[in-house]
Design a protein around this motif. Sequence first.
Motif, mmCIF file in Angstrom:
data_model
loop_
_atom_site.group_PDB
_atom_site.id
_atom_site.type_symbol
_atom_site.label_atom_id
_atom_site.label_comp_id
_atom_site.label_asym_id
_atom_site.label_seq_id
_atom_site.Cartn_x
_atom_site.Cartn_y
_atom_site.Cartn_z
ATOM 1 N N ALA A 237 8.309 12.444 3.874
ATOM 2 C CA ALA A 237 8.039 13.755 3.276
ATOM 3 C C ALA A 237 6.605 14.209 3.508
ATOM 4 C CB ALA A 237 8.327 13.703 1.773
ATOM 5 N N ILE A 238 5.741 13.279 3.972
ATOM 6 C CA ILE A 238 4.333 13.594 4.218
ATOM 7 C C ILE A 238 4.153 13.998 5.677
ATOM 8 C CG2 ILE A 238 1.983 12.652 4.225
ATOM 9 C CD1 ILE A 238 2.881 10.706 2.048
ATOM 10 N N PRO A 239 3.440 15.085 5.974
ATOM 11 C CA PRO A 239 3.203 15.470 7.363
ATOM 12 C C PRO A 239 2.600 14.310 8.176
ATOM 13 C CG PRO A 239 2.477 17.206 5.892
ATOM 14 C CD PRO A 239 2.831 16.032 5.023
ATOM 15 N N TRP A 240 3.026 14.198 9.415
ATOM 16 C CA TRP A 240 2.660 13.050 10.245
ATOM 17 C C TRP A 240 1.159 12.752 10.270
ATOM 18 C CZ3 TRP A 240 -0.309 12.573 14.676
ATOM 19 C CH2 TRP A 240 -0.260 11.307 15.293
ATOM 20 N N PRO A 241 0.257 13.756 10.397
ATOM 21 C CA PRO A 241 -1.175 13.421 10.462
ATOM 22 C C PRO A 241 -1.705 12.710 9.221
ATOM 23 C CG PRO A 241 -0.792 15.676 11.184
ATOM 24 C CD PRO A 241 0.470 15.205 10.554
ATOM 25 N N PHE A 242 -0.989 12.816 8.095
ATOM 26 C CA PHE A 242 -1.479 12.227 6.849
ATOM 27 C C PHE A 242 -0.652 11.025 6.393
ATOM 28 C CE2 PHE A 242 -2.863 16.664 6.818
ATOM 29 C CZ PHE A 242 -4.208 16.509 6.551
ATOM 30 N N ARG A 243 0.260 10.558 7.230
ATOM 31 C CA ARG A 243 1.089 9.429 6.796
ATOM 32 C C ARG A 243 0.291 8.140 6.662
ATOM 33 N NH1 ARG A 243 6.778 10.646 10.022
ATOM 34 N NH2 ARG A 243 7.165 12.613 8.919
ATOM 35 N N TRP A 244 -0.834 8.057 7.354
ATOM 36 C CA TRP A 244 -1.688 6.873 7.187
ATOM 37 C C TRP A 244 -2.157 6.774 5.737
ATOM 38 C CZ3 TRP A 244 -6.572 7.432 5.256
ATOM 39 C CH2 TRP A 244 -7.112 8.728 5.276
ATOM 40 N N LEU A 245 -2.422 7.944 5.108
ATOM 41 C CA LEU A 245 -2.834 7.954 3.714
ATOM 42 C C LEU A 245 -1.695 7.476 2.819
ATOM 43 C CD1 LEU A 245 -4.792 8.677 1.424
ATOM 44 C CD2 LEU A 245 -3.977 11.033 1.564
ATOM 45 N N GLY A 246 -0.475 7.930 3.134
ATOM 46 C CA GLY A 246 0.688 7.482 2.377
ATOM 47 C C GLY A 246 0.894 5.987 2.485
ATOM 48 N N ARG A 247 0.706 5.441 3.686
ATOM 49 C CA ARG A 247 0.852 3.991 3.866
ATOM 50 C C ARG A 247 -0.189 3.217 3.064
ATOM 51 N NH1 ARG A 247 2.558 5.684 9.120
ATOM 52 N NH2 ARG A 247 0.410 5.797 9.877
ATOM 53 N N GLU A 248 -1.407 3.771 2.969
ATOM 54 C CA GLU A 248 -2.443 3.120 2.166
ATOM 55 C C GLU A 248 -2.077 3.177 0.677
ATOM 56 O OE1 GLU A 248 -5.094 1.432 3.207
ATOM 57 O OE2 GLU A 248 -4.555 1.789 5.291
ATOM 58 N N LEU A 249 -1.610 4.334 0.216
ATOM 59 C CA LEU A 249 -1.252 4.482 -1.193
ATOM 60 C C LEU A 249 -0.087 3.583 -1.587
ATOM 61 C CD1 LEU A 249 -1.531 8.362 -1.535
ATOM 62 C CD2 LEU A 249 -3.072 6.677 -2.534
ATOM 63 N N LEU A 250 0.856 3.404 -0.676
ATOM 64 C CA LEU A 250 2.016 2.562 -0.942
ATOM 65 C C LEU A 250 1.762 1.096 -0.619
ATOM 66 C CD1 LEU A 250 4.801 4.933 0.445
ATOM 67 C CD2 LEU A 250 4.364 4.383 -1.953
ATOM 68 N N VAL A 251 0.540 0.779 -0.168
ATOM 69 C CA VAL A 251 0.138 -0.591 0.186
ATOM 70 C C VAL A 251 1.138 -1.186 1.176
ATOM 71 C CG1 VAL A 251 -0.810 -2.722 -0.763
ATOM 72 C CG2 VAL A 251 -0.621 -0.741 -2.229
ATOM 73 N N THR A 252 1.520 -0.380 2.171
ATOM 74 C CA THR A 252 2.478 -0.814 3.173
ATOM 75 C C THR A 252 1.928 -1.978 3.985
ATOM 76 O OG1 THR A 252 3.259 1.478 3.334
ATOM 77 C CG2 THR A 252 3.891 -0.030 5.117
ATOM 78 N N PRO A 253 2.733 -3.037 4.217
ATOM 79 C CA PRO A 253 2.255 -4.129 5.071
ATOM 80 C C PRO A 253 1.750 -3.603 6.414
ATOM 81 C CG PRO A 253 4.276 -4.778 3.979
ATOM 82 C CD PRO A 253 4.052 -3.322 3.639
ATOM 83 N N GLY A 254 0.565 -4.050 6.791
ATOM 84 C CA GLY A 254 -0.090 -3.552 7.995
ATOM 85 C C GLY A 254 -1.185 -2.547 7.703
ATOM 86 N N SER A 255 -1.186 -1.990 6.476
ATOM 87 C CA SER A 255 -2.240 -1.052 6.102
ATOM 88 C C SER A 255 -3.507 -1.826 5.739
ATOM 89 C CB SER A 255 -1.804 -0.196 4.909
ATOM 90 O OG SER A 255 -1.634 -1.006 3.749
ATOM 91 N N ASN A 256 -4.642 -1.148 5.785
ATOM 92 C CA ASN A 256 -5.911 -1.786 5.425
ATOM 93 C C ASN A 256 -5.904 -2.260 3.974
ATOM 94 O OD1 ASN A 256 -7.015 -1.332 7.968
ATOM 95 N ND2 ASN A 256 -7.821 0.683 7.400
ATOM 96 N N ARG A 257 -5.309 -1.460 3.116
ATOM 97 C CA ARG A 257 -5.298 -1.819 1.698
ATOM 98 C C ARG A 257 -4.460 -3.075 1.458
ATOM 99 N NH1 ARG A 257 -5.038 2.804 -2.839
ATOM 100 N NH2 ARG A 257 -6.862 3.365 -1.599
ATOM 101 N N HIS A 258 -3.314 -3.158 2.125
ATOM 102 C CA HIS A 258 -2.471 -4.345 1.980
ATOM 103 C C HIS A 258 -3.211 -5.583 2.473
ATOM 104 C CE1 HIS A 258 0.694 -7.245 3.192
ATOM 105 N NE2 HIS A 258 1.294 -6.802 2.089
ATOM 106 N N SER A 259 -3.872 -5.465 3.603
ATOM 107 C CA SER A 259 -4.612 -6.605 4.155
ATOM 108 C C SER A 259 -5.715 -7.063 3.209
ATOM 109 C CB SER A 259 -5.221 -6.237 5.516
ATOM 110 O OG SER A 259 -4.208 -5.924 6.448
ATOM 111 N N SER A 260 -6.395 -6.111 2.587
ATOM 112 C CA SER A 260 -7.493 -6.477 1.682
ATOM 113 C C SER A 260 -6.977 -7.195 0.443
ATOM 114 C CB SER A 260 -8.293 -5.230 1.289
ATOM 115 O OG SER A 260 -7.513 -4.334 0.521
ATOM 116 N N TYR A 261 -5.782 -6.825 -0.034
ATOM 117 C CA TYR A 261 -5.178 -7.552 -1.156
ATOM 118 C C TYR A 261 -4.822 -8.978 -0.745
ATOM 119 C CZ TYR A 261 -4.565 -3.484 -4.271
ATOM 120 O OH TYR A 261 -4.770 -2.416 -5.117
ATOM 121 N N VAL A 262 -4.188 -9.108 0.408
ATOM 122 C CA VAL A 262 -3.753 -10.422 0.884
ATOM 123 C C VAL A 262 -4.942 -11.352 1.088
ATOM 124 C CG1 VAL A 262 -2.673 -11.648 2.818
ATOM 125 C CG2 VAL A 262 -1.630 -9.546 1.925
ATOM 126 N N GLN A 263 -6.032 -10.813 1.598
ATOM 127 C CA GLN A 263 -7.217 -11.623 1.904
ATOM 128 C C GLN A 263 -8.114 -11.859 0.688
ATOM 129 O OE1 GLN A 263 -9.055 -9.506 5.156
ATOM 130 N NE2 GLN A 263 -7.220 -9.702 6.452
#
Length: 288
Positions: A237-263
Motif C-alpha cells: 500500500a506504500i508507494p515504491w520509493p518509500f517502501r524502504w521506510l515501511g520495511r524499517e518500521l515493520l522491522v523486516t528481516p534484511g532491514s537495517n533496524r532488524h539487523s541492529s536488533y539482532v546484533q
Amino acid sequence: MQKIINKLAVMSVKGTQQILHQKAISRWVYNHIYYSRWLTGGMIFFNTGLVPIDDEVFASGITDTQNPQAQTYHEAIKAYRRLTDWHDTHQVLEVGCGLGGGMHYLRRMLPSACLVAIDLSMSAIRRSRKLAPCFYAQADAHALPFQDASFDWILVVECLHKLNVEHFFLEAGRILKPEGVICIVDFRATTFQAISQRLQAACTAQGLHIAEMTDLTERVLQFAEQPQQHQHTLLNAIPWPFRWLGRELLVTPGSNRHSSYVQGQRCYYLCAVQKPAARLSNNDQLTA
C-alpha cells in the motif's frame, strides 16, 4: 580578543539558525509525509508490533491487519493495571498520537476514561480525531500545556527517543498526579542496560521511580520473523520509493533496524515510571 568574541557570536547565531532550519524541515516532513494518506494507506498504527498477541487484543476487533501493533499498546495498559487501582474515570494523556490507532484502541479498552492526546503535527491530530474523537492539542512534550497534577496515566509510545529525556520527565512529573504512572514503550539504538541506567538517572532527578523495566526486543524479533501476509499488504500500500521506510518500521528481516536488533545494537523496551504518593502536611498528620 573582541574580534574573536564577535566571530564566535556570529558562529553561534548561524548555528542556531541552522538548527531552527533543520527543525523546520523535520516538522514539514513530519506533517506532510509521515502522516499523508498516500504514504500510510490504511494503516492506523505507526509503531512496532509485538507477538504473541493477547486474546483481549483479538477480541477488541480494533483491526484485522495490525493486531501486533495494538499489542504494544496493550502491554502498556497491562503495566498500568498492575501498578494502580484502575478506574474508568481516570485522566489519560497520550504523548504523540500519530495516526490515531493508539487512541482508538484506548477508547475501545477504556470507554469511560477521559482521553487526551497531543502531537506536534496537525496532520496527525486531524487523522487521529477522525478515528478516535477525543480531546486533542497541538503541543510540544517539553512544554505540556496542562496544570500540575492533571493526569493519572501518561502514555508515550515510540516518542521518547525524539525528546530530551530529562526535560520530558520534568514536565511529565509536573502534570502527573501522585501515584500516577508514565508508561513508555520505545526503541533505542543502545543496549537495554544502557537505556535502563539513563532512564533511572533521569527519573531519580525528578523524584520519580521506575516500577517496571522490561526488555521486549525478543518479542519484536518474533513478530518480524513470522511469515505474515498482512505485512506484505501494508508494504504494497506504500508507494515504491518509500517502501524502504515501511520495511524499517515493520522491522523486516534484511532491514537495517532488524539487523541492529539482532546484533544487540538496538533494544525495544517498556518502562513504567511512578510518582510517589503525596506527603501529608503536619496538620493532616495530626488530623489523621
